[in-house]
Write a protein that holds these residues in place. Sequence first.
Motif, PDB file in Angstrom:
ATOM      1  N   HIS A  22       0.532  -1.680  -0.547  1.00 25.21           N
ATOM      2  CA  HIS A  22      -0.148   0.026  -0.168  1.00 25.21           C
ATOM      3  C   HIS A  22       0.638   1.289  -0.033  1.00 25.21           C
ATOM      4  O   HIS A  22       1.301   1.705   0.194  1.00 25.21           O
ATOM      5  N   PHE A  23       0.648   2.344  -1.276  1.00 27.13           N
ATOM      6  CA  PHE A  23       1.298   3.249  -1.129  1.00 27.13           C
ATOM      7  C   PHE A  23       1.699   4.449  -0.241  1.00 27.13           C
ATOM      8  O   PHE A  23       2.739   5.074   0.318  1.00 27.13           O
ATOM      9  N   GLY A  24       0.322   4.206   0.735  1.00 27.98           N
ATOM     10  CA  GLY A  24       0.498   5.546   2.165  1.00 27.98           C
ATOM     11  C   GLY A  24       0.842   4.843   3.284  1.00 27.98           C
ATOM     12  O   GLY A  24       2.159   5.531   3.779  1.00 27.98           O
ATOM     13  N   ARG A  25       0.744   3.111   3.265  1.00 26.11           N
ATOM     14  CA  ARG A  25       1.792   2.637   4.578  1.00 26.11           C
ATOM     15  C   ARG A  25       3.132   2.810   4.278  1.00 26.11           C
ATOM     16  O   ARG A  25       3.883   2.986   5.146  1.00 26.11           O
ATOM     17  N   ALA A  26       2.932   2.368   3.210  1.00 20.15           N
ATOM     18  CA  ALA A  26       4.646   1.743   2.352  1.00 20.15           C
ATOM     19  C   ALA A  26       5.661   3.582   2.991  1.00 20.15           C
ATOM     20  O   ALA A  26       6.766   3.404   3.408  1.00 20.15           O
ATOM     21  N   ALA A  27       5.110   4.918   2.552  1.00 21.81           N
ATOM     22  CA  ALA A  27       5.143   6.147   2.602  1.00 21.81           C
ATOM     23  C   ALA A  27       5.475   6.592   4.090  1.00 21.81           C
ATOM     24  O   ALA A  27       6.630   7.030   4.946  1.00 21.81           O
ATOM     25  N   ASP A  28       4.451   6.051   4.973  1.00 20.88           N
ATOM     26  CA  ASP A  28       4.624   6.438   6.490  1.00 20.88           C
ATOM     27  C   ASP A  28       6.046   5.603   6.753  1.00 20.88           C
ATOM     28  O   ASP A  28       6.270   6.327   7.822  1.00 20.88           O
ATOM     29  N   THR A  56      -3.688   0.368 -10.007  1.00 18.57           N
ATOM     30  CA  THR A  56      -5.271   0.865  -9.721  1.00 18.57           C
ATOM     31  C   THR A  56      -5.824   0.765  -8.434  1.00 18.57           C
ATOM     32  O   THR A  56      -5.102   1.510  -7.678  1.00 18.57           O
ATOM     33  N   ARG A  57      -6.378   1.035  -8.559  1.00 24.86           N
ATOM     34  CA  ARG A  57      -7.424   1.236  -7.305  1.00 24.86           C
ATOM     35  C   ARG A  57      -7.125   0.917  -5.759  1.00 24.86           C
ATOM     36  O   ARG A  57      -7.593   1.952  -4.950  1.00 24.86           O
TER      37      ARG A  57
END
Length: 306
Positions: A22-28, A56-57
Amino acid sequence: MSSYMPTFKQLQYLAALKEHGHFGRAADACFVTQSTLSAGIRELESLIGITLVERTRRVVRFTAFGNRIVEKAHRILREAEELAEMAQAAGKPLAGELRMSVIPTIAPFLLPQLLPKVRKEKPELKLYLREETSHAAIESLRHGHVDCVLLALPFPCGDVDSELLFQDPLFVAFPKDDPHNPPPFVTPDAIDETRLLLLEDGHCLKDHALAACNRPDLRAEATMMGTSLHTLVQMVDNGLGLTMLPQMAIRNGILANTDIAARPLKSEHAYRDVALVWRKNSPRDKEFRLMAQILRDAAEEGRKAA
Protein backbone atom coordinates in the motif's frame (compact mmCIF):
# COMPACT_ATOMS: atom_id res chain seq x y z
CA MET A 1 29.31 1.28 -16.49
CA SER A 2 25.64 2.16 -16.66
CA SER A 3 24.89 5.87 -16.92
CA TYR A 4 22.17 5.44 -14.34
CA MET A 5 22.37 3.86 -10.89
CA PRO A 6 19.29 3.53 -8.67
CA THR A 7 19.51 5.51 -5.45
CA PHE A 8 19.22 3.88 -2.03
CA LYS A 9 16.08 5.93 -1.45
CA GLN A 10 14.42 4.51 -4.54
CA LEU A 11 15.31 0.98 -3.51
CA GLN A 12 14.02 1.64 0.01
CA TYR A 13 10.74 2.96 -1.38
CA LEU A 14 10.35 -0.11 -3.61
CA ALA A 15 11.14 -2.53 -0.77
CA ALA A 16 8.70 -0.76 1.56
CA LEU A 17 5.93 -0.90 -1.05
CA LYS A 18 6.50 -4.62 -1.48
CA GLU A 19 6.37 -5.20 2.27
CA HIS A 20 3.26 -3.12 2.97
CA GLY A 21 1.37 -3.53 -0.31
CA HIS A 22 0.00 0.00 0.00
CA PHE A 23 1.49 3.34 -1.03
CA GLY A 24 0.27 5.19 2.06
CA ARG A 25 1.58 2.65 4.56
CA ALA A 26 4.85 2.31 2.68
CA ALA A 27 5.29 6.09 2.73
CA ASP A 28 4.62 6.18 6.49
CA ALA A 29 7.24 3.47 7.01
CA CYS A 30 9.77 5.54 5.04
CA PHE A 31 8.78 8.81 6.78
CA VAL A 32 7.93 10.54 3.51
CA THR A 33 4.73 11.63 1.83
CA GLN A 34 2.86 9.25 -0.43
CA SER A 35 3.52 11.50 -3.44
CA THR A 36 7.26 11.48 -2.72
CA LEU A 37 7.37 7.68 -2.53
CA SER A 38 5.25 7.25 -5.65
CA ALA A 39 7.36 9.75 -7.60
CA GLY A 40 10.57 7.98 -6.56
CA ILE A 41 9.31 4.62 -7.81
CA ARG A 42 8.02 6.15 -11.06
CA GLU A 43 11.40 7.78 -11.65
CA LEU A 44 13.10 4.42 -11.10
CA GLU A 45 10.76 2.77 -13.60
CA SER A 46 11.22 5.56 -16.13
CA LEU A 47 15.00 5.48 -16.01
CA ILE A 48 15.31 1.70 -16.35
CA GLY A 49 12.48 1.62 -18.89
CA ILE A 50 10.54 -1.23 -17.28
CA THR A 51 7.30 -1.28 -15.27
CA LEU A 52 7.89 -2.67 -11.79
CA VAL A 53 4.50 -2.08 -10.21
CA GLU A 54 1.02 -2.31 -11.70
CA ARG A 55 -1.23 0.26 -10.06
CA THR A 56 -5.01 0.18 -9.74
CA ARG A 57 -7.33 1.95 -7.34
CA ARG A 58 -7.52 -1.06 -5.05
CA VAL A 59 -4.50 -3.24 -5.75
CA VAL A 60 -0.72 -2.79 -5.89
CA ARG A 61 0.69 -5.68 -7.92
CA PHE A 62 4.37 -6.21 -8.67
CA THR A 63 5.37 -7.48 -12.09
CA ALA A 64 7.58 -10.54 -12.37
CA PHE A 65 10.57 -8.29 -13.07
CA GLY A 66 9.52 -6.04 -10.21
CA ASN A 67 9.70 -8.98 -7.81
CA ARG A 68 13.21 -9.78 -9.03
CA ILE A 69 14.27 -6.17 -8.53
CA VAL A 70 12.84 -6.16 -4.99
CA GLU A 71 14.88 -9.22 -4.07
CA LYS A 72 18.01 -7.49 -5.35
CA ALA A 73 17.03 -4.31 -3.51
CA HIS A 74 16.77 -6.20 -0.23
CA ARG A 75 20.27 -7.61 -0.69
CA ILE A 76 21.76 -4.24 -1.65
CA LEU A 77 20.15 -2.46 1.29
CA ARG A 78 21.25 -5.21 3.66
CA GLU A 79 24.84 -5.01 2.39
CA ALA A 80 24.83 -1.23 2.81
CA GLU A 81 23.54 -1.62 6.34
CA GLU A 82 26.20 -4.18 7.16
CA LEU A 83 28.86 -1.78 5.89
CA ALA A 84 27.65 0.77 8.43
CA GLU A 85 27.56 -1.96 11.08
CA MET A 86 31.20 -2.82 10.38
CA ALA A 87 32.23 0.72 11.17
CA GLN A 88 30.13 0.71 14.31
CA ALA A 89 31.44 -2.66 15.46
CA ALA A 90 35.00 -1.40 15.09
CA GLY A 91 34.30 1.08 17.85
CA LYS A 92 32.87 0.44 21.29
CA PRO A 93 30.75 -2.77 21.41
CA LEU A 94 27.03 -2.43 22.10
CA ALA A 95 27.03 1.32 21.63
CA GLY A 96 24.64 3.12 19.32
CA GLU A 97 21.48 1.51 17.95
CA LEU A 98 20.39 -2.12 18.12
CA ARG A 99 17.01 -3.26 16.79
CA MET A 100 15.63 -6.45 18.25
CA SER A 101 12.41 -8.37 17.59
CA VAL A 102 11.00 -10.36 20.50
CA ILE A 103 8.17 -12.90 20.27
CA PRO A 104 5.03 -12.28 22.41
CA THR A 105 5.51 -15.40 24.56
CA ILE A 106 8.89 -14.08 25.73
CA ALA A 107 8.69 -10.27 25.66
CA PRO A 108 6.55 -9.55 28.76
CA PHE A 109 8.35 -12.15 30.88
CA LEU A 110 12.05 -11.59 30.09
CA LEU A 111 12.28 -7.92 29.15
CA PRO A 112 11.54 -6.62 32.69
CA GLN A 113 14.79 -8.27 33.81
CA LEU A 114 16.71 -7.44 30.65
CA LEU A 115 16.08 -3.74 30.15
CA PRO A 116 17.33 -2.48 33.56
CA LYS A 117 20.45 -4.64 33.17
CA VAL A 118 21.14 -3.26 29.69
CA ARG A 119 20.69 0.33 30.86
CA LYS A 120 23.09 -0.30 33.72
CA GLU A 121 25.80 -2.20 31.83
CA LYS A 122 25.52 -0.56 28.38
CA PRO A 123 24.29 3.01 28.91
CA GLU A 124 25.37 4.04 25.39
CA LEU A 125 23.23 1.37 23.75
CA LYS A 126 19.89 2.42 22.24
CA LEU A 127 17.88 -0.80 22.19
CA TYR A 128 14.80 -0.58 19.98
CA LEU A 129 12.31 -3.41 20.45
CA ARG A 130 9.45 -4.69 18.34
CA GLU A 131 7.11 -7.49 19.36
CA GLU A 132 6.02 -9.86 16.60
CA THR A 133 5.39 -13.54 15.96
CA SER A 134 8.30 -15.81 15.09
CA HIS A 135 7.55 -15.87 11.36
CA ALA A 136 7.20 -12.07 11.16
CA ALA A 137 10.35 -11.60 13.25
CA ILE A 138 12.46 -13.83 10.99
CA GLU A 139 11.12 -11.98 7.95
CA SER A 140 12.11 -8.69 9.59
CA LEU A 141 15.58 -10.10 10.20
CA ARG A 142 15.86 -11.35 6.61
CA HIS A 143 14.88 -7.97 5.18
CA GLY A 144 17.16 -6.02 7.52
CA HIS A 145 14.40 -4.33 9.53
CA VAL A 146 15.90 -5.68 12.75
CA ASP A 147 19.42 -6.74 13.73
CA CYS A 148 18.59 -9.77 15.88
CA VAL A 149 15.64 -11.76 17.15
CA LEU A 150 14.87 -13.19 20.58
CA LEU A 151 12.71 -16.26 20.05
CA ALA A 152 12.21 -19.92 20.94
CA LEU A 153 13.67 -22.84 19.01
CA PRO A 154 13.19 -25.06 17.16
CA PHE A 155 11.91 -22.78 14.41
CA PRO A 156 12.91 -22.53 10.71
CA CYS A 157 15.11 -19.44 10.79
CA GLY A 158 17.07 -19.92 7.56
CA ASP A 159 20.77 -19.05 7.36
CA VAL A 160 21.45 -17.55 10.79
CA ASP A 161 23.85 -17.69 13.69
CA SER A 162 22.48 -18.14 17.19
CA GLU A 163 23.27 -18.41 20.87
CA LEU A 164 21.21 -20.65 23.14
CA LEU A 165 20.25 -18.71 26.27
CA PHE A 166 18.40 -21.27 28.37
CA GLN A 167 15.78 -24.00 28.30
CA ASP A 168 12.24 -23.02 29.28
CA PRO A 169 10.21 -26.00 30.61
CA LEU A 170 6.54 -26.40 29.66
CA PHE A 171 3.74 -26.76 32.21
CA VAL A 172 0.14 -27.95 31.91
CA ALA A 173 -2.31 -25.46 33.45
CA PHE A 174 -5.85 -26.43 34.46
CA PRO A 175 -8.75 -24.98 36.47
CA LYS A 176 -9.02 -25.31 40.23
CA ASP A 177 -10.03 -28.80 41.40
CA ASP A 178 -9.98 -30.13 37.83
CA PRO A 179 -8.56 -32.67 38.46
CA HIS A 180 -9.22 -32.68 42.20
CA ASN A 181 -5.81 -34.13 43.13
CA PRO A 182 -3.41 -33.04 40.38
CA PRO A 183 -0.32 -35.24 40.01
CA PRO A 184 3.18 -33.73 40.48
CA PHE A 185 3.80 -34.21 36.73
CA VAL A 186 1.44 -34.48 33.75
CA THR A 187 2.22 -36.98 31.00
CA PRO A 188 1.08 -36.29 27.43
CA ASP A 189 -1.32 -39.26 27.42
CA ALA A 190 -3.18 -37.72 30.40
CA ILE A 191 -4.11 -34.58 28.43
CA ASP A 192 -7.71 -34.44 27.24
CA GLU A 193 -7.38 -33.37 23.61
CA THR A 194 -10.97 -32.09 23.50
CA ARG A 195 -10.26 -29.54 26.25
CA LEU A 196 -6.81 -28.36 25.21
CA LEU A 197 -6.60 -24.63 24.38
CA LEU A 198 -3.56 -23.35 22.48
CA LEU A 199 -2.35 -20.19 20.80
CA GLU A 200 -3.53 -19.63 17.25
CA ASP A 201 -1.31 -20.17 14.20
CA GLY A 202 1.72 -17.90 14.00
CA HIS A 203 2.88 -18.52 17.58
CA CYS A 204 5.71 -21.05 17.78
CA LEU A 205 4.77 -22.02 21.36
CA LYS A 206 1.80 -23.92 19.93
CA ASP A 207 4.14 -26.08 17.82
CA HIS A 208 6.57 -26.56 20.70
CA ALA A 209 3.75 -27.75 22.97
CA LEU A 210 2.37 -30.17 20.38
CA ALA A 211 5.84 -31.50 19.55
CA ALA A 212 6.59 -32.08 23.23
CA CYS A 213 3.45 -34.22 23.55
CA ASN A 214 4.06 -36.14 20.31
CA ARG A 215 0.35 -36.94 19.96
CA PRO A 216 -1.06 -36.33 16.45
CA ASP A 217 -4.61 -36.33 17.84
CA LEU A 218 -3.79 -33.24 19.92
CA ARG A 219 -2.99 -31.27 16.77
CA ALA A 220 -6.26 -32.46 15.23
CA GLU A 221 -8.52 -31.89 18.24
CA ALA A 222 -7.02 -29.00 20.22
CA THR A 223 -8.69 -25.61 19.94
CA MET A 224 -6.34 -22.96 18.51
CA MET A 225 -7.92 -19.66 19.51
CA GLY A 226 -5.74 -17.83 22.03
CA THR A 227 -4.23 -14.58 20.81
CA SER A 228 -1.93 -14.33 23.84
CA LEU A 229 -0.92 -16.34 26.89
CA HIS A 230 -2.90 -13.96 29.09
CA THR A 231 -6.03 -14.71 27.03
CA LEU A 232 -5.50 -18.46 27.45
CA VAL A 233 -5.05 -18.04 31.19
CA GLN A 234 -8.37 -16.18 31.47
CA MET A 235 -10.17 -18.92 29.53
CA VAL A 236 -8.68 -21.66 31.71
CA ASP A 237 -9.50 -19.72 34.89
CA ASN A 238 -13.12 -19.60 33.72
CA GLY A 239 -13.26 -23.37 33.35
CA LEU A 240 -13.18 -23.49 29.55
CA GLY A 241 -10.35 -26.01 29.29
CA LEU A 242 -6.66 -26.47 29.97
CA THR A 243 -3.53 -25.14 28.29
CA MET A 244 0.26 -25.28 28.29
CA LEU A 245 2.44 -22.45 29.57
CA PRO A 246 6.19 -21.84 29.62
CA GLN A 247 7.88 -21.73 33.00
CA MET A 248 9.07 -18.14 32.46
CA ALA A 249 5.46 -16.94 32.25
CA ILE A 250 4.51 -18.75 35.46
CA ARG A 251 7.60 -17.50 37.26
CA ASN A 252 6.73 -13.94 36.28
CA GLY A 253 3.24 -14.07 37.72
CA ILE A 254 0.91 -14.88 34.85
CA LEU A 255 -1.18 -17.04 37.21
CA ALA A 256 -1.44 -14.37 39.92
CA ASN A 257 -5.03 -13.76 41.10
CA THR A 258 -6.27 -16.94 39.40
CA ASP A 259 -7.31 -20.34 40.72
CA ILE A 260 -5.27 -22.17 38.11
CA ALA A 261 -3.00 -25.07 39.02
CA ALA A 262 0.08 -25.80 36.88
CA ARG A 263 2.19 -28.94 36.80
CA PRO A 264 5.32 -29.73 34.74
CA LEU A 265 4.80 -31.63 31.51
CA LYS A 266 6.68 -34.94 31.67
CA SER A 267 8.03 -35.90 28.25
CA GLU A 268 11.35 -36.26 26.46
CA HIS A 269 11.33 -32.70 25.10
CA ALA A 270 9.08 -30.84 27.52
CA TYR A 271 10.77 -27.49 26.99
CA ARG A 272 11.60 -24.85 24.41
CA ASP A 273 15.06 -23.41 23.72
CA VAL A 274 15.14 -19.64 24.12
CA ALA A 275 17.79 -18.18 21.83
CA LEU A 276 19.11 -15.03 20.23
CA VAL A 277 19.55 -15.26 16.44
CA TRP A 278 21.08 -12.92 13.86
CA ARG A 279 22.10 -12.96 10.21
CA LYS A 280 24.97 -15.30 9.44
CA ASN A 281 28.40 -13.65 8.96
CA SER A 282 27.15 -10.36 10.40
CA PRO A 283 30.00 -7.94 11.19
CA ARG A 284 28.35 -7.45 14.59
CA ASP A 285 28.67 -11.11 15.52
CA LYS A 286 30.74 -10.36 18.65
CA GLU A 287 28.20 -7.78 19.78
CA PHE A 288 25.32 -10.22 19.47
CA ARG A 289 27.20 -12.85 21.44
CA LEU A 290 27.82 -10.22 24.12
CA MET A 291 24.12 -9.36 24.11
CA ALA A 292 23.32 -13.07 24.42
CA GLN A 293 25.43 -13.24 27.57
CA ILE A 294 23.62 -10.22 29.03
CA LEU A 295 20.30 -11.91 28.26
CA ARG A 296 21.51 -15.15 29.82
CA ASP A 297 22.61 -13.34 32.98
CA ALA A 298 19.35 -11.39 33.20
CA ALA A 299 17.33 -14.60 32.95
CA GLU A 300 19.45 -16.28 35.62
CA GLU A 301 19.01 -13.31 37.96
CA GLY A 302 15.27 -13.51 37.37
CA ARG A 303 15.22 -17.20 38.22
CA LYS A 304 17.14 -16.60 41.47
CA ALA A 305 14.84 -13.74 42.46
CA ALA A 306 11.65 -15.77 41.83
